[in-house]
Write a protein that holds these residues in place. Structure first.
Motif, PDB file in Angstrom:
ATOM      1  N   GLU A  78      -4.081  -9.254 -15.388  1.00 33.26           N
ATOM      2  CA  GLU A  78      -3.367  -8.678 -16.524  1.00 33.26           C
ATOM      3  C   GLU A  78      -2.046  -8.028 -16.108  1.00 33.26           C
ATOM      4  O   GLU A  78      -1.181  -7.796 -16.943  1.00 33.26           O
ATOM      5  CB  GLU A  78      -4.246  -7.640 -17.236  1.00 33.26           C
ATOM      6  N   THR A  79      -1.917  -7.728 -14.840  1.00 32.77           N
ATOM      7  CA  THR A  79      -0.687  -7.129 -14.317  1.00 32.77           C
ATOM      8  C   THR A  79       0.351  -8.239 -14.163  1.00 32.77           C
ATOM      9  O   THR A  79       0.042  -9.299 -13.617  1.00 32.77           O
ATOM     10  CB  THR A  79      -0.949  -6.466 -12.941  1.00 32.77           C
ATOM     11  N   PRO A  80       1.580  -8.017 -14.618  1.00 34.27           N
ATOM     12  CA  PRO A  80       2.623  -9.044 -14.429  1.00 34.27           C
ATOM     13  C   PRO A  80       2.775  -9.399 -12.949  1.00 34.27           C
ATOM     14  O   PRO A  80       2.707  -8.519 -12.077  1.00 34.27           O
ATOM     15  CB  PRO A  80       3.887  -8.375 -14.973  1.00 34.27           C
ATOM     16  N   LEU A  81       2.970 -10.673 -12.671  1.00 36.88           N
ATOM     17  CA  LEU A  81       3.018 -11.154 -11.295  1.00 36.88           C
ATOM     18  C   LEU A  81       4.045 -10.432 -10.420  1.00 36.88           C
ATOM     19  O   LEU A  81       3.724 -10.069  -9.283  1.00 36.88           O
ATOM     20  CB  LEU A  81       3.228 -12.670 -11.265  1.00 36.88           C
ATOM     21  N   PRO A  82       5.258 -10.165 -10.890  1.00 45.17           N
ATOM     22  CA  PRO A  82       6.199  -9.430 -10.026  1.00 45.17           C
ATOM     23  C   PRO A  82       5.668  -8.046  -9.615  1.00 45.17           C
ATOM     24  O   PRO A  82       5.839  -7.624  -8.471  1.00 45.17           O
ATOM     25  CB  PRO A  82       7.461  -9.302 -10.876  1.00 45.17           C
ATOM     26  N   LEU A  83       4.995  -7.369 -10.539  1.00 41.66           N
ATOM     27  CA  LEU A  83       4.413  -6.069 -10.214  1.00 41.66           C
ATOM     28  C   LEU A  83       3.238  -6.235  -9.260  1.00 41.66           C
ATOM     29  O   LEU A  83       3.059  -5.430  -8.341  1.00 41.66           O
ATOM     30  CB  LEU A  83       3.988  -5.333 -11.483  1.00 41.66           C
ATOM     31  N   ARG A  84       2.444  -7.277  -9.445  1.00 36.20           N
ATOM     32  CA  ARG A  84       1.337  -7.544  -8.516  1.00 36.20           C
ATOM     33  C   ARG A  84       1.871  -7.737  -7.103  1.00 36.20           C
ATOM     34  O   ARG A  84       1.317  -7.208  -6.141  1.00 36.20           O
ATOM     35  CB  ARG A  84       0.558  -8.785  -8.949  1.00 36.20           C
ATOM     36  N   LEU A  85       2.957  -8.496  -6.993  1.00 37.45           N
ATOM     37  CA  LEU A  85       3.552  -8.725  -5.672  1.00 37.45           C
ATOM     38  C   LEU A  85       4.069  -7.419  -5.059  1.00 37.45           C
ATOM     39  O   LEU A  85       3.870  -7.162  -3.867  1.00 37.45           O
ATOM     40  CB  LEU A  85       4.676  -9.754  -5.775  1.00 37.45           C
ATOM     41  N   ASP A  86       4.720  -6.590  -5.872  1.00 36.92           N
ATOM     42  CA  ASP A  86       5.189  -5.288  -5.374  1.00 36.92           C
ATOM     43  C   ASP A  86       4.017  -4.414  -4.932  1.00 36.92           C
ATOM     44  O   ASP A  86       4.102  -3.717  -3.916  1.00 36.92           O
ATOM     45  CB  ASP A  86       5.997  -4.551  -6.443  1.00 36.92           C
ATOM     46  N   CYS A  87       2.939  -4.451  -5.682  1.00 32.93           N
ATOM     47  CA  CYS A  87       1.756  -3.657  -5.303  1.00 32.93           C
ATOM     48  C   CYS A  87       1.195  -4.123  -3.968  1.00 32.93           C
ATOM     49  O   CYS A  87       0.832  -3.298  -3.125  1.00 32.93           O
ATOM     50  CB  CYS A  87       0.686  -3.739  -6.396  1.00 32.93           C
ATOM     51  N   VAL A  88       1.149  -5.435  -3.750  1.00 28.95           N
ATOM     52  CA  VAL A  88       0.662  -5.952  -2.463  1.00 28.95           C
ATOM     53  C   VAL A  88       1.592  -5.526  -1.337  1.00 28.95           C
ATOM     54  O   VAL A  88       1.141  -5.106  -0.268  1.00 28.95           O
ATOM     55  CB  VAL A  88       0.519  -7.489  -2.500  1.00 28.95           C
ATOM     56  N   ARG A  89       2.889  -5.606  -1.571  1.00 30.14           N
ATOM     57  CA  ARG A  89       3.846  -5.208  -0.524  1.00 30.14           C
ATOM     58  C   ARG A  89       3.668  -3.746  -0.117  1.00 30.14           C
ATOM     59  O   ARG A  89       3.816  -3.393   1.044  1.00 30.14           O
ATOM     60  CB  ARG A  89       5.270  -5.451  -1.004  1.00 30.14           C
ATOM     61  N   HIS A  90       3.360  -2.912  -1.072  1.00 29.55           N
ATOM     62  CA  HIS A  90       3.210  -1.486  -0.764  1.00 29.55           C
ATOM     63  C   HIS A  90       1.773  -1.101  -0.447  1.00 29.55           C
ATOM     64  O   HIS A  90       1.537  -0.026   0.090  1.00 29.55           O
ATOM     65  CB  HIS A  90       3.818  -0.647  -1.891  1.00 29.55           C
TER      66      HIS A  90
END
Length: 187
Positions: free
Chosen positions: A117-129
């Motif tokens: 449900e999280t937008p993919l760009p935000l998911r990627l940022d969450c993984v990076r951090h």
């Protein structure tokens, strides 16, 4: 204007301003609160610093909730907020509370990254951090002599989630961001 009308008008104005900030995702309040907490910490006023860091974390939560509508780097802000609190409470002697804040950062980033449900760009940022949250958590757990199996669970879960998110991103790229047969949500 009577006192009740005045208070109601004040609340409406504050609510309107908060709603506007939520829509724009402005991190000014978070930055100012964090800077004030840093200043209190630097002068040795730990109680006030903790209170301000908690306010900053509340603001980070609000920003995270509005993340889909803004360009504010919420994973970074959330991570910093939790880590500031973890550091100050650990220096105050409360290692358990410090661990709670480190786990909170890890859990928030992990859950957001894992959620379709999280937008993919935000998911990627969450993984990076997530890797930064994981590193701090692992370092803390090792200092406290936590069992290796417990540490390994955190590491393995983060790796699995990161792999799944990067796989979804690659799938979205290959599908040209228009995949009707799966639940990948690239936007």
């Amino acid at each position: 204007m009577d006192a009740n009308s005045h208070n109601g008008a004040e609340r409406a104005t504050r609510f309107s301003a908060a709603l506007s900030r939520a829509r724009t995702g402005d991190d000014t309040t978070w930055r100012r609160t964090t800077e004030a907490a840093n200043a209190a910490y630097a002068t040795g006023d730990l109680r006030h610093a903790i209170d301000l860091y908690r306010e900053a974390l509340d603001e980070a939560e609000r920003l995270f909730a509005a993340a889909s509508f803004s360009s504010v780097p919420v994973p970074v802000i959330y991570n910093i907020s939790c880590h500031n609190l973890a550091e100050i409470v650990e220096r105050s002697g409360d290692e358990g509370a410090a661990e709670d804040f480190l786990v909170r950062a890890y859990d928030k980033l992990l859950a957001s990254a894992a959620s379709p449900e999280t937008p993919l760009p935000l998911r990627l940022d969450c993984v990076r951090h997530l890797k930064h949250a994981l590193a701090q958590l692992v370092q803390h757990l090792r200092r406290r002599a936590a069992p290796d199996a417990r540490i390994a669970r955190y590491v393995d879960t983060a790796k699995t989630t990161a792999f799944a998110v990067f796989h979804a991103a690659k799938h979205a790229e290959i599908a040209d961001l228009n995949c009707d047969h799966c639940a990948v949500r690239p936007s």
